[in-house]
Motif scaffolding. Structure first.
Motif, PDB file in Angstrom:
ATOM      1  N   ALA F 108     -24.656  20.351  10.057  1.00 55.12           N
ATOM      2  CA  ALA F 108     -24.573  19.842  11.426  1.00 55.12           C
ATOM      3  C   ALA F 108     -25.843  20.084  12.223  1.00 55.12           C
ATOM      4  O   ALA F 108     -26.185  19.306  13.117  1.00 55.12           O
ATOM      5  CB  ALA F 108     -23.381  20.472  12.155  1.00 55.12           C
ATOM      6  N   ARG F 112     -27.053  16.708  14.097  1.00 56.78           N
ATOM      7  CA  ARG F 112     -27.166  16.665  15.568  1.00 56.78           C
ATOM      8  C   ARG F 112     -28.582  16.371  16.030  1.00 56.78           C
ATOM      9  O   ARG F 112     -28.774  15.745  17.059  1.00 56.78           O
ATOM     10  CB  ARG F 112     -26.744  18.006  16.159  1.00 56.78           C
ATOM     11  N   LEU F 115     -28.831  12.651  15.846  1.00 59.03           N
ATOM     12  CA  LEU F 115     -28.066  11.977  16.894  1.00 59.03           C
ATOM     13  C   LEU F 115     -28.699  12.175  18.264  1.00 59.03           C
ATOM     14  O   LEU F 115     -28.787  11.238  19.064  1.00 59.03           O
ATOM     15  CB  LEU F 115     -26.617  12.503  16.891  1.00 59.03           C
ATOM     16  N   SER F 127     -21.210   8.655  13.232  1.00 57.71           N
ATOM     17  CA  SER F 127     -21.407   9.780  12.327  1.00 57.71           C
ATOM     18  C   SER F 127     -20.221   9.959  11.391  1.00 57.71           C
ATOM     19  O   SER F 127     -19.063   9.842  11.795  1.00 57.71           O
ATOM     20  CB  SER F 127     -21.728  11.056  13.116  1.00 57.71           C
ATOM     21  N   VAL F 129     -19.073  12.741   8.650  1.00 54.91           N
ATOM     22  CA  VAL F 129     -19.472  14.038   8.125  1.00 54.91           C
ATOM     23  C   VAL F 129     -18.408  14.648   7.220  1.00 54.91           C
ATOM     24  O   VAL F 129     -17.274  14.172   7.154  1.00 54.91           O
ATOM     25  CB  VAL F 129     -19.808  15.025   9.268  1.00 54.91           C
ATOM     26  N   ASP F 130     -18.813  15.707   6.502  1.00 53.35           N
ATOM     27  CA  ASP F 130     -17.917  16.437   5.606  1.00 53.35           C
ATOM     28  C   ASP F 130     -17.384  15.523   4.503  1.00 53.35           C
ATOM     29  O   ASP F 130     -16.198  15.525   4.198  1.00 53.35           O
ATOM     30  CB  ASP F 130     -16.768  17.057   6.422  1.00 53.35           C
ATOM     31  N   ARG F 142     -14.644   5.655   3.363  1.00 50.26           N
ATOM     32  CA  ARG F 142     -15.440   5.256   4.515  1.00 50.26           C
ATOM     33  C   ARG F 142     -16.633   4.399   4.154  1.00 50.26           C
ATOM     34  O   ARG F 142     -17.409   4.016   5.023  1.00 50.26           O
ATOM     35  CB  ARG F 142     -15.953   6.531   5.207  1.00 50.26           C
TER      36      ARG F 142
END
Lengths: 231, 231, 231, 231, 231, 231, 231, 231
Positions: F108, F112, F115, F127, F129-130, F142
């Motif tokens: 992250a 970040r 972003l 975004s 994530v994971d 996704r």
């Protein structure tokens, strides 16, 4: 092959103004160049009546040239250097201002590149070779003579301890050229390079592994600074 | 935590027969050991009335011990060595047979580990420090004295050129210990290590970076061979 | 601890004859030295009424000194340099003969070490900073002025492309000092070091990562060669 | 080529006083030497009626020599060693004091260099080969016999675990020679080198990768120390 | 901060179906996770009434949790592992099928991670520690017992010679876990890793440095294969 | 300190014309900058009424600023980014054209930075994530949504296999940002970097380790090319 | 050469008891072995009527053998493996328990070494090749079939992302063999090795670069554990 | 050899759907492929009437093909690329949208791979070569023209400073391809790679060393994004 790629030859951009800008000419680094590249380069030089220094030129590259170009080369195989455009290069005059010091005879491929580059530029040089530290009396006998040159280039492979010793004994400008000589951890010159960069002798300046040409150029920058002062 | 893991302490297997086998005792390398590990080790030693050498012991590790153990320690912070089980270690007798030679004062954390390890084993040693090659007269003044020891341990960081010079001048057994002193390419000692391994002086034998303890052990192996001959 | 180790302090061998031999004094590289080492060194200097340059000195090391020694220090924290034995160092006179050029403001810890070392030796210098290639107009505006110095030291971290550009535009002696600034592949300066060693600009000579002190010494060797010529 | 470079041959500085200084003669490391270099070296030796050891000599280098020099060589191709100046080297007398232990038969190029170097110096040696740890009974059967030599040289490539095992079982002086045998992470010997430097067996001393010659020299330094004691 | 970034928490995608897919649950690797990340993860677990294994969790991370989460943790500081969601984890039943063998007590931070991971999964294990090769009798005394386990995990730092010896003596599945224990060339575990990858013992399989968790998972894959066969 | 060094502050050369030249503003990389440097930079920005993006700014650096500067900062600690000169940065409008995809929540700090950099430039982004490959269903669910963005930035540490999978499934422009997450061979990000450079998915382009800022800039170059076309 | 060195052949110590000890025979790793070494080895095998597996055998080594030995070889050039002592090796019976999965056809030199080693030991195996992740549908189509084998060996060069994907989808024992395929940062296999060691898929166990033989041996250790259970 | 291995040819899985999925076809990376592999691949292509791009194909591989396949190849030896299935590839139409900029003529083996890959895909490109920074006027003369292309690919070996300069001057999408040209520290391209990754010019995206093919693919991804916008 299509035309757009052949155009790359026409677009060769040799740096002829370099001498004016920084004091010495562009040399041609030969590895990776095709016979067509080399011919095109020599043609541009011939067209301007310019001479040229070629470095790291293989015997195969020499052999691949057209006879009229090949004849214009003074090629020395150990250093892999060639002078283009000279019938005869005059001997450099004046007292030598650069001392080339080498730990081993196996480093000759580098020391000759230095001497040949300086010679091409009209500079005289002294050479002190086979003075490795395993028998330190060899360098100690000659250190006073070495220190009388304003510039000292020390060439050494393996553990490259020689530049440290020389740099601690003379006040000259000292350039260190690590060489790729050696085996095991020394193979390729990385150990020698690290040693000279980490030297406890202050003010040693370092060139790339086996970069005799670069050391000669660094010396020429210093000679230029000295000559400017002398004026 | 469950019992099976606590059992690991009971299973400590100190190598008490080592001295009989190879001539010197096991030393305890402290990093990574918990206070519980250290206590258990010292307890086993105490139970046998054995003395012990501890290496790379941090001040925090010393402080974490039970007072009755801590009192039994002779701790020296720069070398991070401790002797356990001595009220007073007698001075080693006899002429020193090991010379410890160090390029810089910053290498003292290693030279002391060598001297303390030899001292623990009852061996005397000479030390010659701050004799780096940037000012070579310092080692040249002392080289004859150095060469009179059958064993010479040379400790050097940065470019580690000193072992090469010493190894070319004396016929003693020469061990080189590169140190982590230095910055940039020298940081961590990899450059010094590579330099001594690649040395042009023949027959230098090399220890791990900062491994003063190992150099002292190597010296003890040689002393043992000499003593066996003398018998 | 026993006496034999304490003797190491008595055996400090500072290289006071260095200036005579190679033109500038020994400086004290502080990392790894204990307060006792530093005190002993300063005492020897004070006893001879000598001044001294200390490099990479931490604030903790300064604080650990006895007040009478601490008072004699002119300490600059960013470069971690200290002058010992000066109430007031006179401003260097004469036109600057060294240009210090730095890609980023983050390289100031190195550029100041260069400037402070030269200043200690009585040399004046110009500085051109924050001229990184991401906005090349910054160095182009100043290149003519830079090129008027016989010696140019280019300081750069990350990709260290600046020395190549400067070296291709000026005929001065050019020393490149890679810095440890950067992250990822650039962290620690290895990438910058490799880039300047591999530079396509001929005759750049290279110092160890962050070695501002060494670059100043190399410059002093050149100035000495120039001055000898001028005589 | 011009005269100044040819002069490098005249300036060959062999270290003939080395034997007096440190106990054994200079050997000639052949890689990088031209036929002219080798001829000049052998000529100097012949002129003094001296014998000579040549190492890492290629078959091509042997073939390039003048017949009268070639005839004087006793060349062994696997170890790439040559003895110059012997019609017949006498068998070394006396009980062997050095044990050469090798993990694999593929390490023979190194073990032979050790044996040939010792033989040249008149030293006898035992050899224990093909005793790799994948089948540990092979070394265990022989460990008592190995441990009866004051000096043990352990040669091992790949993971080089053998020196650790031997060093933990015998109290002799132990030198480890990592070899370049292996593939993948083992290729070139860096893994073997790191393993022996990091060994948990105390007092192992390490030579450069494949440096059989150096291990023999290290052994000769120890033998000299033993012999001095015996006097 | 704006909303789009806060959304990253909502989008946490734990891999709850992993156990079904490959036989064991996702564990949470804690470094780099913020307190918010950890809370969100534990919340998702709690919401499903799931238990969880957390690895490499720092004491600070434990302390940063909300009390109701912290209470649900069984945290072991040396291995930095935590079990979430257990009041009391039952002792594993059955004869141990995994032997964990470690060279040094300093490797305990890894061996405990292995034992704790197996315990979490309900597997019993034997542990054999402090059996380094410097005193080989320690492992030889126990080798028969070790070889009776179908799976042997050997944990070793420094030169990591132990896995080679064990792998040559037992026919079990052998996993080697190099550790970061050591200094100089051994620091960080790269030397140990290279040694076990280059092992001359056939069929050793290797995990990342210090990866006790991974070794336990590899063992669980083998146990699953054995159990499938047994059905 | 003397005046010549203080001058370095006056000579700060911010690259204000950068936006005109290449489409986005200079950002200030904070590590290595002193409080004085930062103040001087913010002052120059304030004097021009310019806003500014600061990257890798530590909390200590924020705290060291004068209150009137500190108040002008919108600082986000995980990404260590700050916006200077905004009371309130408007939400970016328009459909997101960049997808930021990250393997782990521990990445992250990089996602970040991407972003925040895009947001500063007025660009919207999605975004994801994971979605690490140990549970591949997470990215497969996704992938269609991801592929609808013209630009995809994939952030991954450890083995960094995710960019290869994504690059093989979508035809978008794909930038890979390796991260320093991981331990053992993965520590520092070199393994992740090498993996993405060696990817078998064609046309992945790579940024320096943890270089979220650079990835955002690369995306902005592409957006600019798209927008130019759209005109 | 003298007799003592010739003795090395007599001292060949093949590990014939290995099969009894750990379940499979010693194989002969050919690089570095001379024709004399190989002849001596085959002679010992022939004398015992034993068969033998030879690995990494060059065509030149095969050609150097005496005809009666050469005739007894079943040599396969791509894997460079040879079976000695078989007129005809019977086809392995039973359902395959090992799946060999390879990213590219260029990895065939490794996959064949695995298959040939298993075949020599009488084990059947399935092979799934050319299933690289740039087109992931290729492995997804086959993953269910792959997962039905208790052991999966994944062979991959370049970025070696395939083992991570497979390891996340099947619960089998997974061994990863990185290969030296690739160029630039991938050349030599170091990038592939690091990627598989750092994999986010739990419980992958790794072999040395190109070590197909070792992977087959690891598989045989697992099969032995399974078979022991089945009894 | 047995049948199971021959099956690997039947199981070739070419990724024919790639173009649909990500916009361009699979190319065949030739190193490590046997003549049988290549024949099988070309057969599958011929059977579908598909064309194909082959990269890094050696002259020996071309020569090993069956004449009917060899005739269908348009092979260019410097870039080692071949087009299969074309009698004549039409000249790409339209204004060039990609500029290929190269520091040296020795980089032609990479620049041609880029141009040939783009040409195969029907894309036109401009080329600007021999514009190294040692003579910066060469790139400055052409920078405006270069910046008019939406995509710029900069190819550079040695210190690879050129991409930094170009990236600071144009707002195009910039891809950097480091090359293996150079010697000493530059040999193999690692120095060039690190330099471009660490570039101070924002938003440069980097490909693997010598990966001209990948750079062309990255460009095609951008062109596809532009074209999608234009619709």
């Amino acid at each position: 092959m299509d035309a757009c790629i052949v155009k790359t030859y026409d677009e060769l951009k040799l740096d002829f103004p370099r001498k004016e800008r920084i004091g010495f000419e562009e040399a041609i680094l030969c590895p990776g160049k095709t016979p067509e590249h080399l011919e095109a380069i020599l043609e541009q030089a011939a067209a301007r009546n310019a001479t040229m220094l070629l470095t790291r030129m293989s015997a195969d590259q020499v052999a691949s040239l057209r006879p009229e170009h090949r004849e214009e080369l003074d090629y020395e195989p150990l250093s892999r250097t060639a002078y283009f455009g000279f019938r005869k290069l005059p001997e450099p005059a004046g007292a030598p201002r650069v001392a080339v010091v080498a730990a081993g005879t196996s480093d000759a491929f580098v020391t000759r590149e230095i001497l040949r580059t300086l010679h091409y530029a009209g500079e005289n040089a002294s050479s002190y070779v086979d003075v490795g530290l395993a028998g330190m009396w060899r360098v100690m006998e000659r250190i006073e003579s070495i220190g009388q040159h304003p510039i000292v280039i020390v060439v050494a492979g393996m553990d490259a301890a020689l530049p440290t010793v020389v740099g601690g004994l003379v006040g000259s400008v000292v350039f260190a050229v690590p060489t790729s000589n050696g085996y095991g951890v020394a193979a390729g010159g990385e150990s020698a390079l690290r040693a000279v960069l980490a030297s406890c002798s202050p003010g040693l300046a370092v060139l790339n592994i086996d970069n005799g040409y670069g050391a000669a150029c660094a010396a020429m920058r210093v000679l230029r600074a000295i000559d400017a002062e002398g004026q």
